[in-house]
Design a protein around this motif. Structure first.
Motif, PDB file in Angstrom:
ATOM      1  N   ASP A 192       0.856  -1.151  -0.117  1.00 16.36           N
ATOM      2  CA  ASP A 192      -0.024   0.012   0.132  1.00 16.36           C
ATOM      3  C   ASP A 192       0.761   1.206   0.008  1.00 16.36           C
ATOM      4  N   PHE A 193       0.452   2.158  -1.042  1.00 18.24           N
ATOM      5  CA  PHE A 193       1.332   3.364  -0.968  1.00 18.24           C
ATOM      6  C   PHE A 193       0.388   4.370  -0.915  1.00 18.24           C
ATOM      7  N   VAL A 194       0.501   5.255   0.203  1.00 17.76           N
ATOM      8  CA  VAL A 194      -0.213   6.331   0.514  1.00 17.76           C
ATOM      9  C   VAL A 194       0.400   7.611   0.676  1.00 17.76           C
ATOM     10  N   GLY A 195      -0.541   8.808   0.673  1.00 17.78           N
ATOM     11  CA  GLY A 195       0.085  10.137   0.924  1.00 17.78           C
ATOM     12  C   GLY A 195      -0.646  11.241   0.294  1.00 17.78           C
ATOM     13  N   THR A 196      -0.018  12.201  -0.204  1.00 14.30           N
ATOM     14  CA  THR A 196      -0.548  13.226  -0.660  1.00 14.30           C
ATOM     15  C   THR A 196      -0.147  13.735  -2.291  1.00 14.30           C
ATOM     16  N   GLU A 197      -1.261  14.272  -3.013  1.00  8.85           N
ATOM     17  CA  GLU A 197      -1.040  14.502  -4.388  1.00  8.85           C
ATOM     18  C   GLU A 197      -0.104  15.973  -4.485  1.00  8.85           C
ATOM     19  N   PRO A 198       0.288  15.991  -5.661  1.00  8.47           N
ATOM     20  CA  PRO A 198       1.278  17.203  -5.989  1.00  8.47           C
ATOM     21  C   PRO A 198       0.665  18.556  -5.975  1.00  8.47           C
ATOM     22  N   LEU A 199       1.214  19.577  -5.859  1.00 11.85           N
ATOM     23  CA  LEU A 199       0.839  21.060  -5.985  1.00 11.85           C
ATOM     24  C   LEU A 199       1.518  21.626  -7.252  1.00 11.85           C
ATOM     25  N   PHE A 200       2.920  21.130  -7.609  1.00 13.02           N
ATOM     26  CA  PHE A 200       3.670  21.661  -8.622  1.00 13.02           C
ATOM     27  C   PHE A 200       4.470  20.590  -9.355  1.00 13.02           C
ATOM     28  N   THR A 201       4.624  20.993 -10.627  1.00 12.72           N
ATOM     29  CA  THR A 201       5.517  20.227 -11.658  1.00 12.72           C
ATOM     30  C   THR A 201       6.941  20.889 -11.451  1.00 12.72           C
ATOM     31  N   GLY A 202       7.847  20.027 -11.294  1.00 13.09           N
ATOM     32  CA  GLY A 202       9.279  20.538 -11.431  1.00 13.09           C
ATOM     33  C   GLY A 202       9.971  20.061 -12.573  1.00 13.09           C
ATOM     34  N   TYR A 203      10.997  20.877 -12.863  1.00 10.35           N
ATOM     35  CA  TYR A 203      11.694  20.408 -14.213  1.00 10.35           C
ATOM     36  C   TYR A 203      13.229  20.606 -13.667  1.00 10.35           C
ATOM     37  N   VAL A 204      13.994  19.786 -14.384  1.00  7.07           N
ATOM     38  CA  VAL A 204      15.555  19.799 -14.128  1.00  7.07           C
ATOM     39  C   VAL A 204      15.887  19.796 -15.707  1.00  7.07           C
ATOM     40  N   ALA A 205      16.803  20.704 -15.991  1.00  5.65           N
ATOM     41  CA  ALA A 205      17.229  20.581 -17.632  1.00  5.65           C
ATOM     42  C   ALA A 205      18.596  21.169 -17.479  1.00  5.65           C
ATOM     43  N   GLN A 206      19.200  20.900 -18.783  1.00  7.36           N
ATOM     44  CA  GLN A 206      20.326  21.519 -19.265  1.00  7.36           C
ATOM     45  C   GLN A 206      19.906  22.160 -20.339  1.00  7.36           C
ATOM     46  N   VAL A 207      20.290  23.352 -20.465  1.00  7.34           N
ATOM     47  CA  VAL A 207      19.823  24.355 -21.681  1.00  7.34           C
ATOM     48  C   VAL A 207      20.882  25.282 -22.227  1.00  7.34           C
ATOM     49  N   ASP A 208      20.420  25.872 -23.277  1.00  9.42           N
ATOM     50  CA  ASP A 208      21.369  26.765 -24.018  1.00  9.42           C
ATOM     51  C   ASP A 208      20.559  28.055 -24.023  1.00  9.42           C
ATOM     52  N   PHE A 209      21.168  29.060 -23.267  1.00 11.42           N
ATOM     53  CA  PHE A 209      20.372  30.328 -23.046  1.00 11.42           C
ATOM     54  C   PHE A 209      21.007  31.329 -24.302  1.00 11.42           C
ATOM     55  N   ALA A 210      19.985  32.020 -24.900  1.00  8.91           N
ATOM     56  CA  ALA A 210      20.484  32.904 -25.714  1.00  8.91           C
ATOM     57  C   ALA A 210      21.619  34.084 -25.130  1.00  8.91           C
ATOM     58  N   ASP A 211      21.193  34.372 -24.079  1.00  3.90           N
ATOM     59  CA  ASP A 211      22.014  35.179 -23.401  1.00  3.90           C
ATOM     60  C   ASP A 211      22.244  34.673 -21.985  1.00  3.90           C
ATOM     61  N   HIS A 237      22.486  24.464 -16.409  1.00  2.00           N
ATOM     62  CA  HIS A 237      21.812  23.723 -15.216  1.00  2.00           C
ATOM     63  C   HIS A 237      20.910  24.444 -14.607  1.00  2.00           C
ATOM     64  N   LEU A 238      19.659  24.025 -14.814  1.00  2.00           N
ATOM     65  CA  LEU A 238      18.504  24.547 -14.488  1.00  2.00           C
ATOM     66  C   LEU A 238      17.544  23.962 -13.634  1.00  2.00           C
ATOM     67  N   ASN A 274      17.711  28.941 -26.671  1.00  2.00           N
ATOM     68  CA  ASN A 274      18.265  28.413 -28.055  1.00  2.00           C
ATOM     69  C   ASN A 274      17.872  27.044 -27.955  1.00  2.00           C
ATOM     70  N   GLY A 275      18.146  26.292 -27.001  1.00  3.17           N
ATOM     71  CA  GLY A 275      17.779  24.774 -27.195  1.00  3.17           C
ATOM     72  C   GLY A 275      17.569  24.145 -25.968  1.00  3.17           C
ATOM     73  N   VAL A 276      17.383  23.132 -25.864  1.00  2.00           N
ATOM     74  CA  VAL A 276      17.273  22.103 -24.805  1.00  2.00           C
ATOM     75  C   VAL A 276      18.107  20.821 -24.869  1.00  2.00           C
ATOM     76  N   ARG A 277      19.139  20.407 -24.276  1.00  2.00           N
ATOM     77  CA  ARG A 277      19.983  19.379 -24.300  1.00  2.00           C
ATOM     78  C   ARG A 277      19.185  18.203 -23.568  1.00  2.00           C
ATOM     79  N   ARG A 278      18.804  18.361 -22.570  1.00  2.00           N
ATOM     80  CA  ARG A 278      18.145  17.268 -21.770  1.00  2.00           C
ATOM     81  C   ARG A 278      17.015  17.860 -20.624  1.00  2.00           C
ATOM     82  N   ALA A 279      16.070  17.265 -20.639  1.00  2.00           N
ATOM     83  CA  ALA A 279      15.032  17.880 -19.469  1.00  2.00           C
ATOM     84  C   ALA A 279      14.055  16.371 -19.140  1.00  2.00           C
ATOM     85  N   SER A 280      13.815  16.802 -17.738  1.00  5.30           N
ATOM     86  CA  SER A 280      12.862  15.771 -17.227  1.00  5.30           C
ATOM     87  C   SER A 280      11.929  16.699 -16.231  1.00  5.30           C
TER      88      SER A 280
END
Length: 509
Positions: A192-211, A237-238, A274-280
């Motif tokens: 049995d797996f019990v608890g509370t549901e989420p309030l947010f979506t989080g992201y972890v990513a490696q991106v290329d910033f234009a600036d 890293h973001l 400019n781009g996203v190398r990896r994200a989840s």
């Protein structure tokens, strides 16, 4: 047939495998991934924090220096300074909802029974660095690892468990699921797996910033009116937290357009990717199994509990599970465990997991956007900035100060043992490396030695005064480093033998 099959070859599974093999068990690890390394496990995406409690656990198995060295090497690979993984003290030692703590505000006098040692602070590492060291250790102590073997079926019998993985069947006396937050073992075994549901979506990513100018998006944790973002010195890293009720989590791949939309909404800045190398993505869903054991199947790490990564407690909680379970399951396999020993795994670790889930929920509540949020954050910040507040948060996050309810009057019973140091430089961490219990007899008369020898294959006897005995005359320490018995007077043989029998079974005659 193996003694134990472990599903999951991440840090928790590998550490547990090493504990069991160190105690003489035959162990097979089934891991879904083909390789230890991947971009998700290396820096920067695999960045993780080990607290002081986890560092102490690694020290007590002789693995701390190797993990620090591998972590520094991993930092060098991505162009970061090797000291990027060093402990954040003395500037800050932890954070709550992104609000940092100043180590100078910790009331050290309220932290009794601590002694200086190699594991006084935590440090940053990567899943790849930690996993590589633990895999090497597991191999050295005889653990067998099968990669590319995802578990698809579990069949339980009275005296064994049969696991199907990678098209093959593997039989064992015990099965431990260390296969992550979406654990197949947990589902197949009917926990049995019990608890509370989420309030947010989080992201972890490696991106290329234009600036890439950091003035637009400053480094560190940055709470905003719409959530929070984290930017680290590692290139691109973001981290993002978007309070959408967890609606996006893994429902679709996080594209560049989606991440840019979320980034602009959360930060309020006109930032272009400019781009996203990896994200989840991930959420703050907080769930825990009601028991960590069902018959011959046990769970550890994220398979037993999931929560928001805020504060970096997940990996540390899993390592704590593994070091608590390993010696107890090994004693059960060997037939030396006293009645009920394995049940103390749930009894001791479930409350610790529940407390971490509540700690995670409290941080999310403090971050949740709304008209009252700034006032709440200011209040929490003011409380945390006091010596009492800083010390409280440090105690909750350092991994050194929880106390198992083991009975006994001495306040050190149920707590992690101080790292006593002897004149020759030997420490408690050194004498725990074999994974045995330890008796520390600080007197000159070897008062406990004859009795301790009755448990010679389970308890190591160490005599002589340390540099600082902290007012103690003798201790019994479990293999996980927890004090099971302590005395400040002439050692009482009766109470010592009672404690030894409780945790290590009957003595040899």
């Amino acid at each position: 047939m193996h003694d134990v099959v472990i599903a999951g070859g991440g840090p928790v599974g590998l550490f547990l495998a090493g504990e069991l093999a160190l105690a003489g068990c035959s162990v097979l690890v089934l891991e879904r991934d083909d390789e230890i390394g991947s971009p998700w496990k290396a820096l920067p995406l695999g960045l993780r924090g080990l607290n002081a409690g986890s560092a102490e656990t690694l020290h007590r198995r002789g693995l701390l220096e190797a993990v620090i060295g591998a972590s520094r090497a991993d930092a060098t690979k991505v162009g970061a300074a090797p000291d990027a993984i060093e402990a954040p003290a003395p500037r800050d030692v932890s954070h709550f909802a992104g609000m940092g703590l100043d180590a100078a505000d910790i009331d050290v006098s309220s932290l009794p029974f601590r002694l200086p040692g190699p594991a006084m602070e935590g440090f940053m590492t990567s899943l790849e660095a930690l996993g590589t060291v633990l895999a090497d250790h597991a191999s050295c102590v005889g653990v067998e690892v099968v990669r590319g073997a995802a578990v698809t079926a579990v069949t339980r019998h009275d005296a064994s468990v049969v696991v199907t993985a990678g098209g093959q069947e593997y039989a064992a006396r015990w099965l431990v699921g260390c296969d992550g937050g979406r654990s197949t073992v947990r589902r197949l075994a009917g926990f049995d797996f019990v608890g509370t549901e989420p309030l947010f979506t989080g992201y972890v990513a490696q991106v290329d910033f234009a600036d890439p100018d950091p003035s637009k998006l400053p480094f560190g944790f940055n709470p905003t009116a719409n959530g929070m973002y984290l930017r680290t010195p590692f290139e691109g890293h973001l981290g993002l937290m978007d309070f959408d009720g967890g609606a996006f989590d893994r429902s679709q791949p996080p594209t560049r357009e989606h991440l840019q939309e979320v980034l602009r909404r959360v930060t309020g800045a006109d930032v272009t990717l400019n781009g996203v190398r990896r994200a989840s993505s991930f959420t703050d869903r907080a769930m825990q199994v009601t028991t960590y054991r069902r018959g011959r199947v046990l769970l550890a790490g994220d398979a037993a509990h999931i929560h928001s990564p805020l504060g970096g407690q997940g990996l540390n909680l899993g390592i704590g599970d593994a070091v608590n379970l390993g010696w107890k399951l090994a004693a059960t396999v060997r037939g030396t465990a006293p009645a009920g020993l394995l049940d103390t795994y749930t009894g001791e670790r479930h409350p610790v997991g529940a407390a971490v889930l509540d700690w995670s929920r409290a941080q999310v509540a403090t971050m949740q956007p709304g008209p009252n949020a700034p006032a709440l954050r200011r209040l929490v910040h003011d409380l945390m900035s006091t010596p009492s507040g800083t010390t409280h948060v440090y105690r909750r996050t350092a991994g050194l100060f929880h106390r198992y309810d083991l009975g006994g009057e001495h306040p050190l019973i149920g707590c992690t043992a101080p790292d006593f140091r002897y004149e020759d430089g030997t420490t408690v961490g050194d004498v725990l490396r074999r994974g045995l219990g330890v008796v520390l007899d600080f007197g000159d008369g070897h008062a406990l030695e004859p009795s301790a020898r009755s448990w010679k294959d389970r308890i190591r006897y160490v005599s002589g005064p340390p540099r600082d005995a902290l007012g103690l005359t003798a201790l019994l320490i479990r293999p996980d480093g927890v004090v099971a018995w302590a005395d400040e007077h002439a050692p009482d043989l009766v109470t010592f033998e009672r404690a030894a029998a409780r945790w290590f079974g009957g003595p040899e005659i």
